[in-house]
Scaffold this motif. Structure first.
Motif, PDB file in Angstrom:
ATOM      1  N   TRP A   1      20.174  58.902  49.551  1.00  0.00           N
ATOM      2  CA  TRP A   1      19.310  58.266  50.539  1.00  0.00           C
ATOM      3  C   TRP A   1      17.899  58.075  49.990  1.00  0.00           C
ATOM      4  CZ3 TRP A   1      21.937  55.776  53.775  1.00  0.00           C
ATOM      5  CH2 TRP A   1      23.134  56.284  54.297  1.00  0.00           C
ATOM      6  N   TYR A   2      17.409  59.050  49.212  1.00  0.00           N
ATOM      7  CA  TYR A   2      16.085  58.853  48.596  1.00  0.00           C
ATOM      8  C   TYR A   2      16.141  57.726  47.565  1.00  0.00           C
ATOM      9  CZ  TYR A   2      12.068  59.347  45.605  1.00  0.00           C
ATOM     10  OH  TYR A   2      10.943  59.077  44.871  1.00  0.00           O
ATOM     11  N   GLN A   3      17.218  57.691  46.785  1.00  0.00           N
ATOM     12  CA  GLN A   3      17.351  56.618  45.799  1.00  0.00           C
ATOM     13  C   GLN A   3      17.399  55.263  46.487  1.00  0.00           C
ATOM     14  OE1 GLN A   3      17.286  57.167  42.356  1.00  0.00           O
ATOM     15  NE2 GLN A   3      16.907  54.957  42.452  1.00  0.00           N
ATOM     16  N   ASN A   4      18.092  55.188  47.636  1.00  0.00           N
ATOM     17  CA  ASN A   4      18.141  53.934  48.392  1.00  0.00           C
ATOM     18  C   ASN A   4      16.755  53.509  48.859  1.00  0.00           C
ATOM     19  OD1 ASN A   4      20.915  53.898  48.067  1.00  0.00           O
ATOM     20  ND2 ASN A   4      21.363  54.699  50.108  1.00  0.00           N
ATOM     21  N   SER A   5      15.982  54.481  49.351  1.00  0.00           N
ATOM     22  CA  SER A   5      14.625  54.166  49.798  1.00  0.00           C
ATOM     23  C   SER A   5      13.750  53.727  48.631  1.00  0.00           C
ATOM     24  CB  SER A   5      13.998  55.382  50.483  1.00  0.00           C
ATOM     25  OG  SER A   5      14.590  55.611  51.741  1.00  0.00           O
ATOM     26  N   TYR A   6      13.876  54.435  47.517  1.00  0.00           N
ATOM     27  CA  TYR A   6      13.100  54.088  46.321  1.00  0.00           C
ATOM     28  C   TYR A   6      13.435  52.668  45.868  1.00  0.00           C
ATOM     29  CZ  TYR A   6      10.920  54.642  41.731  1.00  0.00           C
ATOM     30  OH  TYR A   6      10.119  54.496  40.621  1.00  0.00           O
ATOM     31  N   ASN A   7      14.716  52.348  45.845  1.00  0.00           N
ATOM     32  CA  ASN A   7      15.133  51.008  45.423  1.00  0.00           C
ATOM     33  C   ASN A   7      14.629  49.950  46.389  1.00  0.00           C
ATOM     34  OD1 ASN A   7      16.493  52.207  43.304  1.00  0.00           O
ATOM     35  ND2 ASN A   7      18.509  52.106  44.292  1.00  0.00           N
TER      36      ASN A   7
ATOM     37  N   SER B   1       2.574  51.332  54.611  1.00  0.00           N
ATOM     38  CA  SER B   1       2.015  52.683  54.483  1.00  0.00           C
ATOM     39  C   SER B   1       2.943  53.713  55.121  1.00  0.00           C
ATOM     40  CB  SER B   1       0.629  52.748  55.131  1.00  0.00           C
ATOM     41  OG  SER B   1       0.119  54.069  55.087  1.00  0.00           O
ATOM     42  N   GLU B   2       3.403  53.403  56.327  1.00  0.00           N
ATOM     43  CA  GLU B   2       4.327  54.321  57.001  1.00  0.00           C
ATOM     44  C   GLU B   2       5.623  54.466  56.205  1.00  0.00           C
ATOM     45  OE1 GLU B   2       2.512  52.102  58.400  1.00  0.00           O
ATOM     46  OE2 GLU B   2       1.463  53.029  60.088  1.00  0.00           O
ATOM     47  N   ALA B   3       6.092  53.358  55.636  1.00  0.00           N
ATOM     48  CA  ALA B   3       7.331  53.397  54.860  1.00  0.00           C
ATOM     49  C   ALA B   3       7.194  54.315  53.651  1.00  0.00           C
ATOM     50  CB  ALA B   3       7.721  51.995  54.411  1.00  0.00           C
ATOM     51  N   THR B   4       6.058  54.209  52.935  1.00  0.00           N
ATOM     52  CA  THR B   4       5.873  55.053  51.757  1.00  0.00           C
ATOM     53  C   THR B   4       5.671  56.519  52.136  1.00  0.00           C
ATOM     54  OG1 THR B   4       3.494  54.527  51.733  1.00  0.00           O
ATOM     55  CG2 THR B   4       4.946  53.188  50.342  1.00  0.00           C
ATOM     56  N   GLN B   5       5.046  56.758  53.279  1.00  0.00           N
ATOM     57  CA  GLN B   5       4.870  58.146  53.731  1.00  0.00           C
ATOM     58  C   GLN B   5       6.217  58.791  54.046  1.00  0.00           C
ATOM     59  OE1 GLN B   5       2.108  58.043  56.991  1.00  0.00           O
ATOM     60  NE2 GLN B   5       0.336  57.670  55.678  1.00  0.00           N
ATOM     61  N   VAL B   6       7.078  58.047  54.735  1.00  0.00           N
ATOM     62  CA  VAL B   6       8.401  58.590  55.045  1.00  0.00           C
ATOM     63  C   VAL B   6       9.198  58.787  53.758  1.00  0.00           C
ATOM     64  CG1 VAL B   6      10.586  58.171  56.227  1.00  0.00           C
ATOM     65  CG2 VAL B   6       8.442  57.581  57.351  1.00  0.00           C
ATOM     66  N   ALA B   7       9.074  57.847  52.837  1.00  0.00           N
ATOM     67  CA  ALA B   7       9.755  57.993  51.557  1.00  0.00           C
ATOM     68  C   ALA B   7       9.256  59.233  50.817  1.00  0.00           C
ATOM     69  CB  ALA B   7       9.544  56.748  50.700  1.00  0.00           C
ATOM     70  N   SER B   8       7.977  59.536  50.971  1.00  0.00           N
ATOM     71  CA  SER B   8       7.425  60.748  50.360  1.00  0.00           C
ATOM     72  C   SER B   8       8.078  61.996  50.935  1.00  0.00           C
ATOM     73  CB  SER B   8       5.908  60.811  50.592  1.00  0.00           C
ATOM     74  OG  SER B   8       5.248  59.739  49.950  1.00  0.00           O
ATOM     75  N   VAL B   9       8.224  62.013  52.251  1.00  0.00           N
ATOM     76  CA  VAL B   9       8.877  63.150  52.912  1.00  0.00           C
ATOM     77  C   VAL B   9      10.328  63.263  52.443  1.00  0.00           C
ATOM     78  CG1 VAL B   9       9.622  64.094  55.127  1.00  0.00           C
ATOM     79  CG2 VAL B   9       7.362  63.021  54.921  1.00  0.00           C
ATOM     80  N   LEU B  10      11.009  62.128  52.364  1.00  0.00           N
ATOM     81  CA  LEU B  10      12.399  62.112  51.918  1.00  0.00           C
ATOM     82  C   LEU B  10      12.526  62.590  50.468  1.00  0.00           C
ATOM     83  CD1 LEU B  10      15.384  61.422  52.238  1.00  0.00           C
ATOM     84  CD2 LEU B  10      14.804  59.001  51.866  1.00  0.00           C
ATOM     85  N   GLY B  11      11.620  62.090  49.613  1.00  0.00           N
ATOM     86  CA  GLY B  11      11.671  62.474  48.211  1.00  0.00           C
ATOM     87  C   GLY B  11      11.343  63.928  47.982  1.00  0.00           C
ATOM     88  N   TYR B  12      10.428  64.462  48.782  1.00  0.00           N
ATOM     89  CA  TYR B  12      10.048  65.870  48.620  1.00  0.00           C
ATOM     90  C   TYR B  12      11.162  66.807  49.066  1.00  0.00           C
ATOM     91  CZ  TYR B  12       7.437  70.218  48.967  1.00  0.00           C
ATOM     92  OH  TYR B  12       7.014  71.522  48.817  1.00  0.00           O
ATOM     93  N   ASN B  13      11.806  66.483  50.175  1.00  0.00           N
ATOM     94  CA  ASN B  13      12.813  67.370  50.742  1.00  0.00           C
ATOM     95  C   ASN B  13      14.212  67.143  50.171  1.00  0.00           C
ATOM     96  OD1 ASN B  13      11.530  69.001  53.120  1.00  0.00           O
ATOM     97  ND2 ASN B  13      10.682  66.941  53.297  1.00  0.00           N
ATOM     98  N   PHE B  14      14.503  65.898  49.765  1.00  0.00           N
ATOM     99  CA  PHE B  14      15.847  65.579  49.265  1.00  0.00           C
ATOM    100  C   PHE B  14      15.718  64.720  47.997  1.00  0.00           C
ATOM    101  CE2 PHE B  14      15.810  65.856  53.911  1.00  0.00           C
ATOM    102  CZ  PHE B  14      16.705  66.894  54.131  1.00  0.00           C
ATOM    103  N   PRO B  15      15.114  65.277  46.967  1.00  0.00           N
ATOM    104  CA  PRO B  15      14.783  64.471  45.778  1.00  0.00           C
ATOM    105  C   PRO B  15      15.981  63.897  45.047  1.00  0.00           C
ATOM    106  CG  PRO B  15      14.483  66.813  45.328  1.00  0.00           C
ATOM    107  CD  PRO B  15      14.701  66.684  46.808  1.00  0.00           C
ATOM    108  N   GLY B  16      17.122  64.542  45.088  1.00  0.00           N
ATOM    109  CA  GLY B  16      18.278  64.056  44.355  1.00  0.00           C
ATOM    110  C   GLY B  16      19.293  63.319  45.198  1.00  0.00           C
TER     111      GLY B  16
ATOM    112  N   ASP C   1       4.691  57.700  41.091  1.00  0.00           N
ATOM    113  CA  ASP C   1       5.668  58.436  40.305  1.00  0.00           C
ATOM    114  C   ASP C   1       5.671  59.899  40.709  1.00  0.00           C
ATOM    115  OD1 ASP C   1       6.367  56.193  38.894  1.00  0.00           O
ATOM    116  OD2 ASP C   1       4.903  56.568  37.283  1.00  0.00           O
ATOM    117  N   GLY C   2       6.832  60.505  40.566  1.00  0.00           N
ATOM    118  CA  GLY C   2       6.927  61.940  40.873  1.00  0.00           C
ATOM    119  C   GLY C   2       6.677  62.241  42.329  1.00  0.00           C
ATOM    120  N   ILE C   3       7.198  61.405  43.187  1.00  0.00           N
ATOM    121  CA  ILE C   3       6.941  61.557  44.615  1.00  0.00           C
ATOM    122  C   ILE C   3       7.379  62.909  45.140  1.00  0.00           C
ATOM    123  CG2 ILE C   3       9.140  60.640  45.474  1.00  0.00           C
ATOM    124  CD1 ILE C   3       7.555  59.033  47.501  1.00  0.00           C
ATOM    125  N   GLU C   4       8.441  63.474  44.534  1.00  0.00           N
ATOM    126  CA  GLU C   4       8.948  64.744  45.010  1.00  0.00           C
ATOM    127  C   GLU C   4       8.048  65.914  44.624  1.00  0.00           C
ATOM    128  OE1 GLU C   4      11.049  63.710  41.158  1.00  0.00           O
ATOM    129  OE2 GLU C   4      10.417  62.733  43.017  1.00  0.00           O
TER     130      GLU C   4
END
Length: 276
Positions: free
Chosen positions: A240-246, A222-237, A257-260
């Motif tokens: 580092w976000y792609q690494n987290s998503y992968n 849960s914490e991992a996905t929340q941080v990934a959400s923050v990363l995707g929203y602020n740095f969608p392209g 989907d569409g986390i950003e």
């Protein structure tokens, strides 16, 4: 002419250069002379690039004529000459003494700036202790706080950003070391420090991704996905976000989907929960 020379107060640069003096060493024999004569020789020595000798000659002005106007000017010029000679401790000491004796002088902003850049020039790579870096940051911030409209504040602000990025880099270096050795809680603390204390630096995207890695390793999905959400929203392209998503996909951890495009209020709540 160097950048620092252009920044020297006009009152200091206006003195005419007189006869030359000095030799290869920095010793100055005591010969009683008028203050302006010693000062002019010291300035000429500095113009020739003999900075250590010039600093000693400026000190001689103060030694022979301690209560003169020339002594006040020489104190700051000695600080500048020591800076140019890479004698940073001496430069800081001279500038601090000038401030303590002449706090309201028109050249005080330059003295504060000289202290700051003397620390700044000593910043070392992130693999070593960063006490000097912190001293540089404190001194640069003092220049901006005391003299926000001065020409020195403009350069200080640029150096503040560089210094903060350097301190963030140190936190990242330590955090990666902990993460490689599976000290996950210690690593998390370092990466959180970067996000909380150095949130405008270039290291934030990686810090968020490293947090995702640490939380996944601890099974805190849960914490991992929340941080990934923050990363995707602020740095969608970002990579580092792609690494987290992968990483989350590879671990079978569900990602919306569409986390950003998440509601910004969710991002704020997640930031508050995770980073305090």
């Amino acid at each position: 002419m160097t950048f620092l020379s252009r920044l020297l107060p006009t009152v200091i640069l206006s003195v005419l250069v007189a006869a030359c003096a000095g030799g290869p060493d920095t010793s100055v024999a005591y010969v009683e002379r008028p203050a302006e004569s010693i000062y002019a020789d010291a300035f000429a020595t500095m113009e020739r690039g003999q900075y250590q000798l010039a600093a000693a000659q400026f000190d001689e002005v103060e030694r022979q004529h301690p209560y003169s106007e020339w002594a006040r000017r020489s104190m700051l010029m000695a600080a500048f000459a020591n800076y140019q000679a890479n004698k940073y401790d001496e430069a800081v000491s001279d500038a601090q003494r000038f401030i303590s004796l002449h706090p309201g002088n028109r050249s005080a902003p330059y003295a504060y700036y000289l202290i700051a850049i003397s620390y700044f020039e000593q910043i070392v790579d992130v693999g070593r202790d960063q006490q000097i870096t912190q001293q540089a940051l404190d001194a640069l911030q003092q220049v901006v706080r005391r003299y926000p409209e001065s020409r020195y504040a403009t350069d200080a602000r640029l150096k503040i950003d560089m210094t903060r990025d350097h301190l963030a880099g140190k936190e990242m270096d330590v955090g990666r070391w902990y993460l490689r050795r599976n000290y996950h809680l210690a690593a998390i603390n370092r990466f959180q420090n970067v996000i909380r204390d150095y949130g405008t630096t270039s290291h934030v995207p990686e810090a968020l991704h490293r947090l995702v890695e640490a939380y996944v390793s601890l099974g805190l999905d849960s914490e991992a996905t929340q941080v990934a959400s923050v990363l995707g929203y602020n740095f969608p392209g970002s990579d580092w976000y792609q690494n987290s998503y992968n990483l989350l996909t590879r671990e079978g951890i569900a990602i919306e989907d569409g986390i950003e495009q998440r509601d910004p209020s969710f991002i704020d709540r997640a930031m508050q929960r995770i980073f305090g």
